[in-house]
Structures are given as structure tokens and as C-alpha cells.
Design an enzyme around this catalytic site. Structure first.
Site, short mmCIF file in Angstrom:
data_model
loop_
_atom_site.label_atom_id
_atom_site.label_comp_id
_atom_site.label_asym_id
_atom_site.label_seq_id
_atom_site.Cartn_x
_atom_site.Cartn_y
_atom_site.Cartn_z
CE LYS A 10 55.81 74.07 83.15
NZ LYS A 10 54.88 73.57 81.99
CE1 TYR A 50 50.90 77.32 83.33
CE2 TYR A 50 51.23 76.06 85.54
CZ TYR A 50 51.67 76.63 84.12
OH TYR A 50 52.93 76.12 83.95
CG ASN A 113 55.90 71.61 79.49
OD1 ASN A 113 55.99 71.89 80.76
ND2 ASN A 113 55.33 72.15 78.59
CG HIS A 116 55.92 78.65 82.40
ND1 HIS A 116 54.77 78.65 81.76
CD2 HIS A 116 56.04 80.12 82.71
CE1 HIS A 116 54.28 79.97 81.75
NE2 HIS A 116 54.99 80.73 82.20
CD GLU A 127 53.50 83.72 82.83
OE1 GLU A 127 52.67 83.40 82.30
OE2 GLU A 127 54.82 83.56 82.76
P1 CMP Z 1 53.32 75.78 79.85
O1 CMP Z 1 54.13 76.56 79.01
O2 CMP Z 1 53.81 76.02 81.43
O3 CMP Z 1 51.95 76.32 79.68
C1 CMP Z 1 50.64 75.84 80.04
C2 CMP Z 1 50.94 74.55 80.42
O4 CMP Z 1 50.21 73.42 80.18
C3 CMP Z 1 52.00 73.61 79.38
O5 CMP Z 1 53.28 74.36 79.88
C4 CMP Z 1 51.98 72.45 79.74
O6 CMP Z 1 52.30 72.04 81.03
C5 CMP Z 1 50.38 72.13 80.02
N1 CMP Z 1 49.60 71.73 78.77
C6 CMP Z 1 49.76 72.47 77.58
N2 CMP Z 1 48.83 71.76 76.74
C7 CMP Z 1 48.58 70.47 77.40
C8 CMP Z 1 47.98 69.57 77.09
N3 CMP Z 1 47.29 69.29 75.80
N4 CMP Z 1 47.82 68.53 78.07
C9 CMP Z 1 48.18 68.82 79.28
N5 CMP Z 1 49.04 69.70 79.75
C10 CMP Z 1 49.07 70.62 78.65
#
Ligand code: CMP
Length: 138
Positions: A10, A50, A113, A116, A127
């Protein structure tokens, strides 16, 4: 069990030059790179990727973040790819991720984070198709 998963490094991790270290962790864990590309998603493309989260309160901020800078997307191959990869990256929230996982090492926050990983075999196929044509994944 399916043998592919779709990952993105990311924008947070890419901008801090963690891409190489993260990809090395994929390889050291036994994943093979079936396809890989660097790109900068538009807001619309991030919204499309998303779409399952469109009703979540974090959708707008998440798609702003995912279109804020370059990413690296890849199809990774391994037996039991989805589950093994989710173990390697750790919990969505880095504060809850196990020691030694990619998110524990490199993620900033629950949103930023670092990586993904697909959450099911079906989503891995969807995906992978979002990012790569048949020709790019031979
Ligand atoms: P990802 O595994 O890419 O799938 C969905 C994404 O949404 C997740 O990683 C985070 O980047 C984001 N995400 C999930 N939960 C939250 C949250 N509570 N607040 C903000 N971002 C979130």
C-alpha cells in the site's frame, strides 16, 4: 484450497521504501510471484477495488489513502495461499498483529496497514482479475 492470493503493497509502505523488504518476506515464506506491477490507482479505481466496503464509515478515507500514491499489486502463488498469506501479514490492525508479521513490522495504523491480502479464494480470483489480464499472468 486455492493456490493464489492477491496482494498490494500500500502507499504508506511504498512511500517509506519498504517494498523490497516486504516482497522479500513473500518470497522467503514460499510464495511465488505469478504477476506483479507498480501503479497509482485513481480514486475511482480504489473505490471499485474496495466496493464491498462501500457502506463502511472508513470507505471514503480508505479510498483517498489508496489513491494517494503508488502501490505494487501482485498475484502470489502457493498451496493454501489465502490463509498462509494472511498469517504472514498479520491482523488488519497492526496493534493486534503478531510479532514478526509484515503489519507488525511495517504498518502505521488500521487503515495505513502496509499490505492487502485477499480474504477468500473467490475474492482472490476477483481481485487478481481486477489488476491483471490473462496475458499478464501466464
Ligand atoms: P485490507 O486488508 O486492504 O481490507 C480493507 C481495508 O480497510 C483494510 O485493509 C484497512 O486498510 C481498511 N480498514 C479496515 N478496518 C478499518 C477501520 N476500522 N478503520 C479504517 N480503515 C480500516
Amino acid at each position: 484450497m486455492g493456490n493464489i492470493t492477491l496482494t498490494m503493497v500500500k502507499p504508506d509502505a511504498f512511500s517509506k521504501n519498504y517494498t523490497g523488504k516486504i516482497i522479500d518476506m513473500f518470497l522467503q515464506a514460499g510464495f511465488k510471484i505469478k504477476a506483479m506491477k507498480k501503479m497509482h490507482l485513481t480514486k475511482q479505481q480504489a473505490q471499485q477495488f474496495y466496493l464491498v466496503h462501500k457502506d463502511r464509515p472508513f470507505y471514503d478515507e480508505l479510498t483517498d489513502f489508496m489513491s494517494s500514491g503508488p502501490i505494487v499489486a501482485a498475484i502470489l502463488e502457493k498451496e493454501n495461499a489465502v490463509a498462509d498469506f494472511r498469517k504472514l501479514i498479520g491482523a488488519t490492525n497492526p496493534a493486534e498483529a503478531e510479532e514478526g508479521t509484515i503489519r507488525k513490522l511495517y504498518a502505521e495504523s488500521i487503515q495505513n496497514n502496509a499490505v492487502h491480502g485477499s480474504d477468500s479464494d473467490e475474492n482472490a480470483r476477483i481481485e487478481a482479475g481486477f489488476f491483471f489480464s490473462e496475458l499478464e499472468r501466464i
